[in-house]
Design a protein around this motif. Structure first.
Motif, short mmCIF file in Angstrom:
data_model
loop_
_atom_site.label_atom_id
_atom_site.label_comp_id
_atom_site.label_asym_id
_atom_site.label_seq_id
_atom_site.Cartn_x
_atom_site.Cartn_y
_atom_site.Cartn_z
N TYR A 238 45.86 50.30 -26.27
CA TYR A 238 47.27 50.62 -26.23
C TYR A 238 48.28 49.58 -26.94
CZ TYR A 238 52.03 51.25 -24.50
OH TYR A 238 53.19 51.63 -24.27
N ILE A 239 47.82 48.39 -26.95
CA ILE A 239 48.82 47.25 -27.53
C ILE A 239 48.44 47.38 -29.10
CG2 ILE A 239 48.45 45.57 -25.47
CD1 ILE A 239 46.50 44.22 -27.02
N CYS A 240 47.80 48.24 -29.46
CA CYS A 240 47.32 48.00 -31.15
C CYS A 240 48.54 48.73 -31.77
CB CYS A 240 46.03 48.86 -31.20
SG CYS A 240 44.72 48.12 -31.00
N ASN A 241 49.38 47.99 -32.53
CA ASN A 241 50.28 48.73 -33.29
C ASN A 241 51.60 48.89 -32.65
OD1 ASN A 241 48.95 48.72 -35.71
ND2 ASN A 241 48.19 50.88 -35.58
N ILE A 242 51.76 48.29 -31.13
CA ILE A 242 52.42 48.68 -30.21
C ILE A 242 53.89 48.23 -30.81
CG2 ILE A 242 52.25 46.52 -28.78
CD1 ILE A 242 53.05 48.19 -26.18
N LEU A 243 54.15 47.17 -31.35
CA LEU A 243 55.14 46.58 -31.95
C LEU A 243 55.77 47.51 -33.08
CD1 LEU A 243 54.96 42.88 -31.85
CD2 LEU A 243 55.86 44.18 -30.15
N LYS A 244 54.82 48.09 -33.85
CA LYS A 244 55.35 49.16 -34.89
C LYS A 244 55.82 50.16 -34.30
CE LYS A 244 53.41 51.74 -38.58
NZ LYS A 244 52.01 51.80 -39.25
N ARG A 245 55.15 50.71 -33.27
CA ARG A 245 55.78 51.90 -32.40
C ARG A 245 56.95 51.64 -32.06
NH1 ARG A 245 50.69 52.00 -30.18
NH2 ARG A 245 51.65 51.75 -28.21
N PHE A 246 57.30 50.73 -31.20
CA PHE A 246 58.55 50.24 -30.51
C PHE A 246 59.56 50.15 -31.59
CE2 PHE A 246 56.29 50.17 -26.60
CZ PHE A 246 57.70 50.08 -25.62
N ALA A 247 59.49 49.26 -32.69
CA ALA A 247 60.15 49.26 -33.98
C ALA A 247 61.03 50.56 -34.38
CB ALA A 247 59.61 48.58 -35.23
N THR A 248 60.12 51.64 -34.20
CA THR A 248 60.59 53.03 -34.49
C THR A 248 61.56 53.66 -33.46
OG1 THR A 248 58.58 53.24 -36.12
CG2 THR A 248 59.90 55.11 -35.64
N THR A 249 60.94 53.56 -32.22
CA THR A 249 61.69 54.25 -31.11
C THR A 249 62.41 53.51 -30.24
OG1 THR A 249 59.47 53.76 -29.70
CG2 THR A 249 59.51 55.76 -31.07
N HIS A 250 62.26 52.45 -30.05
CA HIS A 250 63.07 51.54 -29.14
C HIS A 250 63.28 50.07 -29.84
CE1 HIS A 250 61.02 54.55 -26.62
NE2 HIS A 250 62.35 54.74 -26.00
N PRO A 251 63.86 49.85 -31.20
CA PRO A 251 63.91 48.58 -31.66
C PRO A 251 64.51 47.48 -30.81
CG PRO A 251 65.42 50.02 -32.40
CD PRO A 251 64.58 50.80 -31.85
N GLU A 252 65.30 47.90 -29.93
CA GLU A 252 65.89 46.66 -29.14
C GLU A 252 64.82 46.15 -28.03
OE1 GLU A 252 66.10 50.43 -26.42
OE2 GLU A 252 66.48 49.96 -28.80
N LEU A 253 63.89 46.77 -27.75
CA LEU A 253 62.93 46.36 -26.83
C LEU A 253 61.76 45.59 -27.36
CD1 LEU A 253 62.56 49.32 -24.34
CD2 LEU A 253 63.89 47.38 -24.12
N VAL A 254 61.58 45.49 -28.98
CA VAL A 254 60.42 44.79 -29.56
C VAL A 254 60.41 43.21 -28.90
CG1 VAL A 254 59.80 43.97 -31.96
CG2 VAL A 254 60.79 46.29 -31.52
N PRO A 255 61.36 42.58 -28.78
CA PRO A 255 61.31 41.22 -28.42
C PRO A 255 60.71 41.09 -27.01
CG PRO A 255 63.35 41.36 -29.34
CD PRO A 255 62.89 42.73 -29.40
N VAL A 256 61.10 41.87 -26.39
CA VAL A 256 60.82 42.34 -24.62
C VAL A 256 59.02 42.39 -24.62
CG1 VAL A 256 61.10 43.26 -22.71
CG2 VAL A 256 62.78 42.86 -23.89
N VAL A 257 58.83 43.54 -25.42
CA VAL A 257 57.55 43.87 -25.48
C VAL A 257 56.51 42.96 -26.15
CG1 VAL A 257 55.71 45.60 -26.12
CG2 VAL A 257 57.94 46.31 -25.42
N ALA A 258 57.02 42.07 -27.22
CA ALA A 258 56.20 40.93 -27.93
C ALA A 258 55.89 40.03 -26.55
CB ALA A 258 56.81 40.57 -29.01
N ASP A 259 56.65 39.63 -25.88
CA ASP A 259 56.64 38.57 -24.97
C ASP A 259 55.87 38.99 -23.71
OD1 ASP A 259 57.26 35.73 -24.64
OD2 ASP A 259 58.50 36.76 -22.85
N MET A 260 55.60 40.39 -23.35
CA MET A 260 54.85 40.89 -22.10
C MET A 260 53.49 40.49 -22.31
SD MET A 260 55.12 44.79 -20.79
CE MET A 260 56.82 44.75 -20.83
#
Length: 486
Positions: free
Chosen positions: A372-394
């Motif tokens: 699931y974590i593969c390309n997760i930051l890329k997906r969130f950058a498209t759908t929820h860009p405001e959460l990218v730093p949060v997901v990256a630190d999770m």
């Protein structure tokens, strides 16, 4: 009350220990008990009868007494009241005093929930609505089965075909009652707003999870870095393929009363992003154009489900997020249209993270987290860009039981026992509710889209409500056990 000298031919089937009386005395004794069944001697046996069969009239607004302002010659209206002991054909008079409440208000004050707002001729007692609400939340019995029981309780002893079906009326009444109950339990109806929470949210939250400005000390951010895990929230995700919705004709205008206010992510919010990546509805959502490689050969949940079995369903199940205290997260549930494609999880995670952005640490477990974590930051950058730093630190880990199906490297890298500050956490808590909720799929799969969401939101909310009520006992026993190790 003194007995008269008339023959005692009538007794009440509901009042225990009451001696038989004459019919007029029985009616007088039931001035404020209008929904009891009478047993009247007909010369051969006691026959079950309604009080209205002998002219009994329900008067609203005067504690059972007749309103003095009712116009002379004004006949009572025929009114159907559904109670937990059956369906009653009654006669009813509203209050006619100057400055009287509206007819709707008079019914509500008498604990009668109207089936319609205009020309009301049917109402449900709060007792029968509460009984069904508990019955559905606990035993998962459908509305149809419950109404059939009420019909059998209402039918005369010598005839089972004289009770009009109230299924559709009851279906609508129960949906409104569920919504009102959720509104009350969430605190929204009482004006209670928890910091970081949407004021329109009608779910019961987890009060044990860390909530800034609510249950954390004022200086919680100043804690030493190696102790930050104390104020960490841990989320878990899992899919359920029992809570389906069949493909069948239905009311396209049927919208959930809880839409956008409870556990499900609004479908219109996801639809554009999902169609862009996975194609229009009806295509195989497990093979998008930019498909994500499965990195672990040991556990392939995205490929384990046979998509052919979802041919005749609009929704194959749900994907839900819960906290480590086993409560569902508001906004953390999505409908699946086939298997657990990763973008469904992204939208559910975005909803589950609401109210946690101020926290310093967050944990997450999922049975396919290694893929699931593969390309997760890329997906969130498209759908929820405001959460990218949060997901990256999770910190993302594998549940302890499911990780045994993964390859050895995943069992080491994503193990709870090797992660700092997770202690004996296992990440499998999200599986717990399914054992109780799976049976609800037998009825929810037949519902329309809006009714299904309202029913599932009610079930999830009841689970949270029960966990919250029992939390003090549970945490006390855990604390006692921790302070007195064996």
């Amino acid at each position: 009350m003194p007995r008269c000298n008339d023959p005692a031919t009538t007794r009440c089937r509901e009042c225990r220990g009451r001696e038989p009386t004459c019919t007029p005395c029985a009616l007088q004794n039931h001035r404020n008990l209008p929904l009891h069944w009478l047993a009247v001697w007909n010369g051969e046996f006691f026959e079950r009868r309604d009080l209205a069969d002998y002219g009994f009239v329900i008067y609203l607004g005067h504690h059972g007494d007749r309103c003095q302002n009712i116009p002379s010659g004004d006949a009572p209206i025929k009114f159907v009241i559904v109670h937990d002991n059956g369906v009653h054909n009654c006669q009813l008079h509203y209050c006619h005093c100057p400055g009287r409440p509206t007819q709707l208000s008079q019914l509500i004050r008498a604990d009668l929930f109207p089936a319609t707002l205009e020309r009301t001729e049917t109402a449900f007692t709060c007792e029968v609505l509460e009984r069904f609400h508990l019955d559905f939340d606990i035993s998962k019995r459908s509305v149809q089965d419950f109404v059939r029981i009420l019909e059998q309780l209402s039918a005369p002893d010598d005839d089972t075909g004289r009770v009009k079906n109230r299924y559709r009326d009851f279906l609508l009444g129960t949906r409104m009652y569920r919504y009102c109950t959720m509104d009350k339990r969430s605190g929204r109806r009482h004006g209670i707003v928890i910091p970081g929470r949407d004021p329109q949210d009608i779910t019961v939250p987890c009060f044990t999870c860390p909530i800034p400005h609510f249950n954390l000390p004022p200086d919680w951010k100043d804690i030493a870095e190696d102790l930050r895990y104390i104020h960490r929230i841990i989320l878990s995700a899992d899919g359920n393929y029992s809570l389906q919705k069949k493909t069948k004709p239905g009311d396209e205008q049927d919208i959930a009363l809880t839409m956008g206010e409870a556990f499900f992510v609004r479908d219109d919010i996801m639809r554009e992003a999902l169609n862009k990546v996975y194609g229009a509805k009806g295509q195989d959502v497990t093979t998008p154009a930019d498909d994500i490689a499965i990195t672990c050969a040991g556990f392939k949940v995205a490929r384990a489900q046979r998509t052919a079995k979802f041919k005749y369903v609009d929704n194959s199940g749900v994907l839900s997020f819960s906290c480590d205290h086993l409560l569902f997260r508001s906004g953390g549930t999505v409908d699946l249209h086939s298997t657990e494609a990763y973008m469904y999880g992204d939208f559910a995670m975005a909803g589950a993270l609401r109210g946690t952005l101020e926290l310093l640490e967050r944990g997450f477990s999922y049975d396919v987290v290694c893929s699931y974590i593969c390309n997760i930051l890329k997906r969130f950058a498209t759908t929820h860009p405001e959460l990218v730093p949060v997901v990256a630190d999770m910190k993302m880990l594998l549940p302890k039981l499911h990780m045994h199906g993964h390859k050895e490297m995943c069992q080491i890298v994503y193990a709870f026992c090797y992660a700092r500050g997770f202690g004996l956490a296992h990440g499998e808590g999200v599986e717990t509710p399914w054992a109780e909720l799976n049976i609800a799929g037998l009825s929810t799969r037949e519902m329309t889209a809006g009714a299904r969401h309202d029913a599932l939101n009610s079930l999830f909310n009841y689970w949270n409500w029960t966990k919250t009520r029992n939390m003090c006992t549970s945490l006390t026993s855990v604390m006692i056990c921790a302070n007195n190790p064996v």
